[in-house]
Every structure is written in structure tokens, then in C-alpha cells.
Design an enzyme around this catalytic site. Sequence first.
Site, PDB file in Angstrom:
ATOM      1  N   GLY A  46       0.833  -1.193   0.000  1.00  0.00           N
ATOM      2  CA  GLY A  46       0.000   0.000   0.000  1.00  0.00           C
ATOM      3  C   GLY A  46       0.870   1.246   0.000  1.00  0.00           C
ATOM      4  O   GLY A  46       2.083   1.176   0.248  1.00  0.00           O
ATOM      5  N   GLN A  51       2.729  10.116   1.861  1.00  0.00           N
ATOM      6  CA  GLN A  51       4.045   9.470   1.990  1.00  0.00           C
ATOM      7  C   GLN A  51       5.011   9.929   0.888  1.00  0.00           C
ATOM      8  O   GLN A  51       6.215   9.739   1.005  1.00  0.00           O
ATOM      9  CB  GLN A  51       3.914   7.944   1.970  1.00  0.00           C
ATOM     10  N   CYS A  95       5.648  -0.156   7.683  1.00  0.00           N
ATOM     11  CA  CYS A  95       5.296   1.084   6.983  1.00  0.00           C
ATOM     12  C   CYS A  95       6.504   1.513   6.160  1.00  0.00           C
ATOM     13  O   CYS A  95       7.633   1.512   6.668  1.00  0.00           O
ATOM     14  CB  CYS A  95       4.937   2.175   8.000  1.00  0.00           C
ATOM     15  N   LEU A  96       6.259   1.884   4.915  1.00  0.00           N
ATOM     16  CA  LEU A  96       7.369   2.295   4.048  1.00  0.00           C
ATOM     17  C   LEU A  96       7.995   3.601   4.530  1.00  0.00           C
ATOM     18  O   LEU A  96       9.130   3.903   4.166  1.00  0.00           O
ATOM     19  CB  LEU A  96       6.887   2.421   2.594  1.00  0.00           C
ATOM     20  N   HIS A 137      -4.771   1.189   7.513  1.00  0.00           N
ATOM     21  CA  HIS A 137      -3.432   1.783   7.672  1.00  0.00           C
ATOM     22  C   HIS A 137      -3.274   2.963   6.702  1.00  0.00           C
ATOM     23  O   HIS A 137      -2.774   4.027   7.073  1.00  0.00           O
ATOM     24  CB  HIS A 137      -2.388   0.687   7.409  1.00  0.00           C
ATOM     25  N   GLU A 138      -3.717   2.764   5.449  1.00  0.00           N
ATOM     26  CA  GLU A 138      -3.541   3.820   4.432  1.00  0.00           C
ATOM     27  C   GLU A 138      -4.449   5.018   4.716  1.00  0.00           C
ATOM     28  O   GLU A 138      -4.033   6.169   4.551  1.00  0.00           O
ATOM     29  CB  GLU A 138      -3.797   3.270   3.022  1.00  0.00           C
ATOM     30  N   HIS A 141      -2.998   7.247   7.182  1.00  0.00           N
ATOM     31  CA  HIS A 141      -1.989   8.180   6.637  1.00  0.00           C
ATOM     32  C   HIS A 141      -2.656   9.475   6.179  1.00  0.00           C
ATOM     33  O   HIS A 141      -2.090  10.556   6.320  1.00  0.00           O
ATOM     34  CB  HIS A 141      -1.265   7.553   5.437  1.00  0.00           C
TER      35      HIS A 141
HETATM   36  O1  K1U Z   1       1.574   2.438   3.917  1.00  0.00           O
HETATM   37  C1  K1U Z   1       2.655   1.886   3.876  1.00  0.00           C
HETATM   38  O2  K1U Z   1       3.609   2.371   4.427  1.00  0.00           O
HETATM   39  C2  K1U Z   1       2.810   0.586   3.136  1.00  0.00           C
HETATM   40  C3  K1U Z   1       2.792  -0.617   4.061  1.00  0.00           C
HETATM   41  C4  K1U Z   1       1.358  -1.109   4.153  1.00  0.00           C
HETATM   42  C5  K1U Z   1       1.021  -2.052   5.253  1.00  0.00           C
HETATM   43  C6  K1U Z   1       1.821  -3.112   5.599  1.00  0.00           C
HETATM   44  C7  K1U Z   1       1.439  -3.988   6.612  1.00  0.00           C
HETATM   45  C8  K1U Z   1       0.257  -3.796   7.257  1.00  0.00           C
HETATM   46  C9  K1U Z   1      -0.538  -2.725   6.932  1.00  0.00           C
HETATM   47  C10 K1U Z   1      -0.161  -1.860   5.913  1.00  0.00           C
HETATM   48  C11 K1U Z   1       3.710  -1.676   3.462  1.00  0.00           C
HETATM   49  O3  K1U Z   1       3.490  -2.129   2.390  1.00  0.00           O
HETATM   50  S1  K1U Z   1       5.063  -2.197   4.414  1.00  0.00           S
HETATM   51  C12 K1U Z   1       5.793  -3.494   3.411  1.00  0.00           C
HETATM   52  C13 K1U Z   1       5.032  -4.764   3.427  1.00  0.00           C
HETATM   53  O4  K1U Z   1       4.170  -4.956   4.265  1.00  0.00           O
HETATM   54  C14 K1U Z   1       5.322  -5.811   2.429  1.00  0.00           C
HETATM   55  C15 K1U Z   1       6.335  -5.693   1.542  1.00  0.00           C
HETATM   56  C16 K1U Z   1       6.578  -6.701   0.609  1.00  0.00           C
HETATM   57  C17 K1U Z   1       5.798  -7.811   0.582  1.00  0.00           C
HETATM   58  C18 K1U Z   1       4.783  -7.946   1.485  1.00  0.00           C
HETATM   59  C19 K1U Z   1       4.530  -6.943   2.402  1.00  0.00           C
HETATM   60 ZN    ZN Z   2       2.451   3.318   6.195  1.00  0.00          ZN
END
Ligand code: K1U
Ligand code: ZN
Length: 173
Positions: A46, A51, A95-96, A137-138, A141
Amino acid sequence: MTIKPILIHPDPRLKKLAAPVADLSDELRQLADDMLETMYDAPGIGLAAPQIGQLTRLIVMDCVKEEGAAPQPTVMFNPEVLAASDELNTYEEGCLSIPEQFADVTRPAEVTVRWIDRDGAEQTRDFGGLWATCVQHEIDHLDGKLFIDYLKPLKRQLITRKMVKLKRERARL
Ligand code: K1U
Ligand code: ZN
């Protein structure tokens, strides 16, 4: 399409309320496409417009994780949670904007979300599992809220200190 730099916490832009989209435009569709490319490149499931420094109510998601399964790129303008289940679900979130930090967050297990899609059509759908966690989560943000805001202050401060250090190290490179 362009891969955009992702803001790292702490950053004042990650704490602000994002503004609703009034009219869909080619510029906003381009922003959504750039966000999808940035999300897949990261990689993530996401991404929310704040972000990448855009204070607009726009999120993108693709929570299909199975190898070989068809991708489901999803673009949501002005997403809104209409209803949330009493049943809760705990997921270890990342979270990225807070790289390499993960923590359990408890949220409603199912949510009904309404949004405007990439073609300007209104959509309403029920989400469960990882999609439900991710969409909440999004949307957080867009309201200037990060998953660490659900944690105890001490844990949140520890993660924030790590991010300040990471940003300092990255700035030195
Ligand atoms: O919003 C963001 O920062 C993105 C975040 C979203 C998220 C992850 C976990 C739970 C709720 C929301 C991410 O994508 S973090 C990376 C991640 O979870 C992932 C990366 C590669 C493969 C699978 C998952
Ligand atoms: Zn996030």
C-alpha cells in the site's frame, strides 16, 4: 511513470490532514500511477499520497501476495470507512515511511469502504484479512496517523529515535 522518493518519519507532512479530491484530472491519475509504481518498487502492499509529500486523499494498494497470482492494483480517491466490524484482528504492521520496524496493531477485522476509482466511479466494498488491515493503515496516513501512534509512548519514542538516526545516516551518504 516515475518512482517517487518516500518520506521517512519524522516528517511534518506525515502528520497533516490530507485534502479531499474535488475533481479527478489526468494529473491526479498520473499521480496514482506513479504511486503504484513506487509501491511495487519499494516493495509494499500500500501507499498513501502524503508518503510522497502530496497532501491529497489518495491511496493505492495491492495486497495479493501469492506467487503467480494476478495483481490487483487498486486506486482509491477520497476513501471512507462506512462501517467496521466489532470483531478485531491483530497484524504485525510495517510502513514504508518507517523502514524495518514492525509492531502488532489491533484493528477491526472487516470494514466497508466507499471511494472514487481511477475512472471517477463511486465504489463500495467490504474488505477482510490483509486488505482490511492495509486500507485502514492507508486511510490513517490521510489523517496524519502512523501505525506507531497505536503503540505505547516508550516503544513509539524508541522507533522514532531509530528513524532520526537512519535519516541522519542517509543524509551523510
Ligand atoms: O503504507 C505503507 O507504508 C505501506 C505498508 C502497508 C502495510 C503493511 C502492513 C500492514 C498494513 C499496511 C507496506 O506495504 S510495508 C511493506 C510490506 O508490508 C510488504 C512488503 C513486501 C511484501 C509484502 C509486504
Ligand atoms: Zn504506512
